[in-house]
Motif scaffolding. Structure first.
Motif, PDB file in Angstrom:
ATOM      1  N   ASP A  33      32.213  11.950  45.386  1.00  0.00           N
ATOM      2  CA  ASP A  33      33.241  12.847  44.685  1.00  0.00           C
ATOM      3  C   ASP A  33      33.342  14.023  45.493  1.00  0.00           C
ATOM      4  N   GLY A  34      34.498  14.456  45.528  1.00  0.00           N
ATOM      5  CA  GLY A  34      34.764  15.691  46.323  1.00  0.00           C
ATOM      6  C   GLY A  34      35.937  16.830  45.700  1.00  0.00           C
ATOM      7  N   SER A  35      36.029  17.909  46.097  1.00  0.00           N
ATOM      8  CA  SER A  35      37.273  18.751  45.642  1.00  0.00           C
ATOM      9  C   SER A  35      37.443  19.851  46.532  1.00  0.00           C
ATOM     10  N   ALA A  36      38.682  20.660  46.452  1.00  0.00           N
ATOM     11  CA  ALA A  36      38.873  21.573  47.243  1.00  0.00           C
ATOM     12  C   ALA A  36      39.788  22.427  46.675  1.00  0.00           C
ATOM     13  N   TYR A  37      39.868  23.796  47.138  1.00  0.00           N
ATOM     14  CA  TYR A  37      40.995  24.770  46.478  1.00  0.00           C
ATOM     15  C   TYR A  37      41.297  25.833  47.640  1.00  0.00           C
ATOM     16  N   GLY A  38      42.338  26.299  47.147  1.00  0.00           N
ATOM     17  CA  GLY A  38      42.705  27.631  48.354  1.00  0.00           C
ATOM     18  C   GLY A  38      42.051  29.000  48.086  1.00  0.00           C
ATOM     19  N   VAL A  39      42.165  29.441  46.783  1.00  0.00           N
ATOM     20  CA  VAL A  39      41.765  30.587  46.569  1.00  0.00           C
ATOM     21  C   VAL A  39      40.970  30.796  45.143  1.00  0.00           C
ATOM     22  N   LYS A  40      39.892  31.533  45.214  1.00  0.00           N
ATOM     23  CA  LYS A  40      39.334  32.067  44.029  1.00  0.00           C
ATOM     24  C   LYS A  40      38.930  33.286  43.952  1.00  0.00           C
ATOM     25  N   VAL A  41      39.094  33.999  43.073  1.00  0.00           N
ATOM     26  CA  VAL A  41      38.825  35.532  43.217  1.00  0.00           C
ATOM     27  C   VAL A  41      38.175  35.992  41.682  1.00  0.00           C
ATOM     28  N   ASP A  42      37.211  36.843  41.736  1.00  0.00           N
ATOM     29  CA  ASP A  42      36.275  37.167  40.593  1.00  0.00           C
ATOM     30  C   ASP A  42      35.947  38.532  40.975  1.00  0.00           C
ATOM     31  N   VAL A  43      36.685  39.705  40.846  1.00  0.00           N
ATOM     32  CA  VAL A  43      36.290  41.089  41.280  1.00  0.00           C
ATOM     33  C   VAL A  43      36.342  41.958  40.160  1.00  0.00           C
ATOM     34  N   LYS A  44      35.503  43.330  40.185  1.00  0.00           N
ATOM     35  CA  LYS A  44      35.618  44.155  39.411  1.00  0.00           C
ATOM     36  C   LYS A  44      35.719  45.494  40.370  1.00  0.00           C
ATOM     37  N   LEU A  45      37.015  45.983  40.460  1.00  0.00           N
ATOM     38  CA  LEU A  45      37.150  47.096  41.373  1.00  0.00           C
ATOM     39  C   LEU A  45      36.984  48.442  40.250  1.00  0.00           C
ATOM     40  N   LEU A  46      36.487  49.262  41.373  1.00  0.00           N
ATOM     41  CA  LEU A  46      35.960  50.614  40.765  1.00  0.00           C
ATOM     42  C   LEU A  46      36.780  51.437  39.945  1.00  0.00           C
ATOM     43  N   GLY A  47      36.823  51.562  38.732  1.00  0.00           N
ATOM     44  CA  GLY A  47      37.882  52.431  37.827  1.00  0.00           C
ATOM     45  C   GLY A  47      38.797  51.357  37.280  1.00  0.00           C
ATOM     46  N   LEU A  48      38.896  49.988  37.473  1.00  0.00           N
ATOM     47  CA  LEU A  48      39.889  49.221  37.153  1.00  0.00           C
ATOM     48  C   LEU A  48      39.464  48.015  36.324  1.00  0.00           C
ATOM     49  N   ASP A  49      40.372  47.245  35.906  1.00  0.00           N
ATOM     50  CA  ASP A  49      40.051  46.035  35.098  1.00  0.00           C
ATOM     51  C   ASP A  49      39.690  44.942  35.995  1.00  0.00           C
ATOM     52  N   ALA A  50      38.824  44.129  35.304  1.00  0.00           N
ATOM     53  CA  ALA A  50      38.609  42.889  36.257  1.00  0.00           C
ATOM     54  C   ALA A  50      39.622  41.908  36.781  1.00  0.00           C
ATOM     55  N   VAL A  51      39.539  41.334  38.017  1.00  0.00           N
ATOM     56  CA  VAL A  51      40.598  40.310  38.330  1.00  0.00           C
ATOM     57  C   VAL A  51      40.033  39.120  38.582  1.00  0.00           C
ATOM     58  N   LYS A  52      40.455  38.013  37.892  1.00  0.00           N
ATOM     59  CA  LYS A  52      39.862  36.755  38.086  1.00  0.00           C
ATOM     60  C   LYS A  52      41.078  35.744  38.170  1.00  0.00           C
ATOM     61  N   ALA A  53      41.119  34.728  39.286  1.00  0.00           N
ATOM     62  CA  ALA A  53      42.153  33.972  39.568  1.00  0.00           C
ATOM     63  C   ALA A  53      41.399  32.863  40.083  1.00  0.00           C
ATOM     64  N   GLY A  54      41.978  31.467  39.620  1.00  0.00           N
ATOM     65  CA  GLY A  54      41.418  30.187  40.404  1.00  0.00           C
ATOM     66  C   GLY A  54      40.457  29.565  39.825  1.00  0.00           C
ATOM     67  N   PRO A  55      40.151  28.505  40.389  1.00  0.00           N
ATOM     68  CA  PRO A  55      40.552  27.993  41.480  1.00  0.00           C
ATOM     69  C   PRO A  55      41.979  27.480  41.800  1.00  0.00           C
ATOM     70  N   LEU A  56      42.659  27.948  42.726  1.00  0.00           N
ATOM     71  CA  LEU A  56      44.317  27.829  42.850  1.00  0.00           C
ATOM     72  C   LEU A  56      44.396  26.576  43.767  1.00  0.00           C
ATOM     73  N   ALA A  57      45.384  25.713  43.389  1.00  0.00           N
ATOM     74  CA  ALA A  57      45.717  24.524  43.924  1.00  0.00           C
ATOM     75  C   ALA A  57      44.685  23.622  44.176  1.00  0.00           C
ATOM     76  N   GLU A  58      44.141  23.189  42.975  1.00  0.00           N
ATOM     77  CA  GLU A  58      42.783  22.636  43.173  1.00  0.00           C
ATOM     78  C   GLU A  58      43.050  20.974  43.092  1.00  0.00           C
ATOM     79  N   ALA A  59      42.287  20.238  44.253  1.00  0.00           N
ATOM     80  CA  ALA A  59      42.392  19.022  44.445  1.00  0.00           C
ATOM     81  C   ALA A  59      40.944  18.403  44.086  1.00  0.00           C
ATOM     82  N   LYS A  60      41.017  17.034  43.463  1.00  0.00           N
ATOM     83  CA  LYS A  60      39.779  16.383  43.137  1.00  0.00           C
ATOM     84  C   LYS A  60      40.135  15.139  43.591  1.00  0.00           C
ATOM     85  N   THR A  61      38.939  14.186  44.115  1.00  0.00           N
ATOM     86  CA  THR A  61      38.888  12.839  44.165  1.00  0.00           C
ATOM     87  C   THR A  61      39.340  12.008  42.874  1.00  0.00           C
ATOM     88  N   SER A  62      38.823  12.674  41.819  1.00  0.00           N
ATOM     89  CA  SER A  62      39.162  12.264  40.390  1.00  0.00           C
ATOM     90  C   SER A  62      40.739  12.139  39.919  1.00  0.00           C
TER      91      SER A  62
END
Length: 258
Positions: free
Chosen positions: A34-63
């Protein structure tokens, strides 16, 4: 049809044009074959702001889907990216696995206060698993880390760039991050920004990954494994063995007299 997802962060609206839902991802791993790939994944909490979560974006898998793409991604104040193309494929004849993620026109406004303008024309991560083992690589085209300077187009595995702001060490950029997972698979993250989240850190905490590929150990070749390949193999063996058996039996029959 590609979907549009909206992220709200501190009253700002960040649009992500994506073919996958926005959600966190489990730690990378892959079973044999098996294998997989994606372009972008974000999981951050910036000072004084709400958390930002995104991805995995454009994910491909052998399945499936074995290929994927995304026109662009824009997470305001965190990351911008152009076209993302990914693929993850398995060769049933050899058991080999290949995975690749390519992300174009990457910008990291997240690091602007510390490094100035940070950008890379193309960020590519690849991995390949064969019967001989698993290996990976990163290729960066036109990479500029602002005040940290230019970087090699093919950085050595786990190259680290420390990011300071004033007297504080606020982040680490890992180039060509290669992680050997417990199941024998290999994960290659072309760029991994880790916000250290220390006290009074003006950036915050969390992770940003650009272009990631994971390959499990190579699978068994189909002709030697179970399923259709096994039946084909047994059929060929039978086709060879049966005539030989008949000939032996015939040679042992007693001669008859007229």
């Amino acid at each position: 049809m590609k979907n549009t997802h909206l992220l709200r962060r501190g009253g700002l609206l960040a649009a992500v044009v994506a073919s996958v839902a926005i959600a966190g991802a489990a730690p990378a791993s892959a079973a044999p074959g098996d294998g997989s790939a994606y372009g972008v994944k974000v999981d951050v909490k910036l000072l004084g702001l709400d958390a930002v979560k995104a991805g995995p974006l454009a994910e491909a898998k052998t399945s499936g889907p074995t290929t994927n793409s995304l026109a662009k991604a824009n997470l305001t104040g965190v990351l911008t990216a152009g076209a993302i193309n990914t693929e993850a494929k398995r060769d049933d004849n050899s058991g080999a696995v290949t995975a690749k993620a390519s992300t174009a026109d990457v910008g990291l406004p997240l690091l602007k206060s510390a490094l100035g303008s940070v950008g890379v024309k193309v960020v590519e991560a690849t991995c390949t698993a064969t019967q001989k083992g698993v290996q990976g690589a990163t290729n960066l085209v036109g990479a500029n880390l602002g005040s940290a300077g230019a970087v090699d187009s093919t950085p050595a595995p786990n190259t680290q760039v420390k990011v300071g702001l004033g007297d504080a060490n606020v982040a680490t950029i890992i180039l060509n991050e290669q992680i050997k997972n417990g199941d024998g698979s290999l994960t290659v993250n072309a760029i991994h920004v880790k916000l250290l989240g220390q006290a009074l850190n003006p950036l915050g905490s969390g992770d940003v990954i650009v272009s990631s590929a994971t390959c499990g150990p190579a699978g068994l070749p189909v002709p030697l494994a179970s399923g259709a390949g096994l039946w084909i193999g047994l059929g060929l063996l039978g086709a060879v063995a049966i005539p030989v058996g008949i000939r032996v039996v015939r040679n042992r029959r007693p001669a008859t007299t007229a």
